[in-house]
Design a protein around this motif. Sequence first.
Motif, mmCIF file in Angstrom:
data_model
loop_
_atom_site.group_PDB
_atom_site.id
_atom_site.type_symbol
_atom_site.label_atom_id
_atom_site.label_comp_id
_atom_site.label_asym_id
_atom_site.label_seq_id
_atom_site.Cartn_x
_atom_site.Cartn_y
_atom_site.Cartn_z
ATOM 1 N N CYS A 155 59.944 75.002 -29.938
ATOM 2 C CA CYS A 155 58.699 74.393 -29.455
ATOM 3 C C CYS A 155 57.854 73.762 -30.556
ATOM 4 O O CYS A 155 57.434 74.427 -31.503
ATOM 5 N N ALA B 164 49.264 75.384 -24.331
ATOM 6 C CA ALA B 164 49.965 76.081 -25.428
ATOM 7 C C ALA B 164 49.240 77.387 -25.725
ATOM 8 O O ALA B 164 48.637 77.558 -26.788
ATOM 9 N N CYS C 157 49.855 77.125 -30.894
ATOM 10 C CA CYS C 157 50.192 78.328 -30.125
ATOM 11 C C CYS C 157 50.654 79.462 -31.054
ATOM 12 O O CYS C 157 51.459 79.241 -31.960
ATOM 13 N N THR D 261 58.041 86.897 -30.938
ATOM 14 C CA THR D 261 56.644 87.331 -30.746
ATOM 15 C C THR D 261 56.389 87.886 -29.347
ATOM 16 O O THR D 261 55.299 88.369 -29.065
ATOM 17 N N ILE E 286 62.926 83.669 -29.896
ATOM 18 C CA ILE E 286 61.514 84.074 -29.871
ATOM 19 C C ILE E 286 61.442 85.543 -30.275
ATOM 20 O O ILE E 286 62.206 86.355 -29.737
ATOM 21 N N ARG F 15 49.507 81.761 -25.593
ATOM 22 C CA ARG F 15 50.386 82.924 -25.466
ATOM 23 C C ARG F 15 50.115 83.615 -24.141
ATOM 24 O O ARG F 15 51.006 84.118 -23.477
ATOM 25 N N SER G 272 54.244 75.421 -31.469
ATOM 26 C CA SER G 272 54.045 76.705 -32.124
ATOM 27 C C SER G 272 53.346 76.517 -33.472
ATOM 28 O O SER G 272 53.773 75.692 -34.284
ATOM 29 N N THR H 187 60.746 71.839 -36.335
ATOM 30 C CA THR H 187 61.034 73.116 -35.652
ATOM 31 C C THR H 187 62.356 73.666 -36.196
ATOM 32 O O THR H 187 63.184 72.899 -36.696
ATOM 33 N N HIS I 250 53.577 78.431 -35.816
ATOM 34 C CA HIS I 250 54.471 78.940 -36.862
ATOM 35 C C HIS I 250 55.255 77.807 -37.536
ATOM 36 O O HIS I 250 55.726 77.972 -38.645
ATOM 37 N N GLU J 91 52.687 81.883 -30.470
ATOM 38 C CA GLU J 91 54.077 82.339 -30.273
ATOM 39 C C GLU J 91 55.013 81.572 -31.220
ATOM 40 O O GLU J 91 54.670 80.483 -31.696
ATOM 41 N N ASN J 92 56.206 82.124 -31.455
ATOM 42 C CA ASN J 92 57.111 81.470 -32.419
ATOM 43 C C ASN J 92 58.389 80.917 -31.780
ATOM 44 O O ASN J 92 59.441 80.912 -32.413
ATOM 45 N N CYS J 93 58.305 80.438 -30.548
ATOM 46 C CA CYS J 93 59.475 79.884 -29.855
ATOM 47 C C CYS J 93 60.117 78.799 -30.736
ATOM 48 O O CYS J 93 59.463 77.811 -31.084
#
Length: 328
Positions: free
Chosen positions: A65, A107, A58, A174, A172, A109, A68, A237, A70, A60-62
């Motif tokens: 999670c 997953a 995914c 993003t 988050i 965005r 992600s 994470t 990231h 996004e950078n949660c």
Amino acid sequence: MSTADGTIRHDWTTDQIVALHELPLLELVGRANAVHRLHNDPNKVQKASLLSIKTGGCPENCAYCPQSAHHREVEMTRDKLMDPAKVIALAATAKTAGAERFCMGAAWRQVRDGKGFDAVIKMVEGVRALGMEACVTLGMLKPHQAKRLAAAGLTAYNHNLDTSPEFYGRIITTRTYEDRLETLATVRSFGIELCCGGIIGMGETIRDRASMLHVLATMDPHPESVPINALVPVEGTPLANRPRVDPLELVRMVATARLIMPASTVRLSAGRSALNREAQVLCLIAGANSVFYGDTLLTTPNSGIGEDAELFAAIGEPDRACMSASAA
Ligand code: SAM
Ligand code: DTB
Ligand code: SF4
């Protein structure tokens, strides 16, 4: 302090919510149970089954999670979108095991029009045709996409606030809180129920927890469904080293949510597998009336079906998986 007497209100203040959250625990749970009984069947716990239909990768950078892209250190096999026929077959199995609601998570965005979204529409139609409630969580959504989901018979859309507006930027970056609220409003405007809650145990304060509940409880109507997750810290994470939340903090959060959103379904969600049976029962007394049922959540382990059979037996609710297992 104004009372939490079971009246449905949308004018809660964060201070009032903090004050409820800080009541002596036995008083808080007692009041929450009283309000719960005014609006809901105290013996009914909805079983919802959860499936990751598209896993990992995914954008996004949660921070919490594992899905992600990231968080490169997370060990995660990315899976492309599942085939609708396979998903519908798994929903049928979940129904046989006693699930009333089937929740599908991707997953993503945001939803993109095309083959992938067409497949999700087929999944929703298939789940509804089984006579189950269908819920999806697909990230951000545009009005024409919400319209298609509504036409497919979608019961609810899950889109969590996750935390308070004040703490959000620590978790988050993003996307914004505003983005979240916009999708929620879009979903509502097409008559789809909202499933919207958050996570505790990410380093937020009690006031942050109350502030998130304030956003939820001042929505009119309240979200029909409010998942309360305890962070599942996942290796790789940024929140991997957060200590697990004390189960009694989860009890307080559930009870406070129940007091201020008396008729919503409060879901005891991620983190349940770290609770013993007695702590789970305490959450149910405090007003939780749904759990995710099945051996995995999206990517992390859930309380197993076997343990849940024991839980449901203990509270006196017949468990169909258990019954069919003993009949076999
Ligand atoms: N991508 C979509 C989105 O974010 O809306 C849907 C999937 S996302 C995994 C669904 C929710 O799972 C998140 O909003 C978050 O509340 C919850 N979640 C994810 N990882 C978690 C974790 N490690 N512990 C607790 N809850 C988690
Ligand atoms: C929600 O609030 N919790 C569920 C559901 N909505 C989609 C997801 C929990 C995910 C926990 C981490 C994982 O298994 O990947
Ligand atoms: Fe992506 Fe949802 Fe995970 Fe955030 S919570 S990284 S949006 S899958």
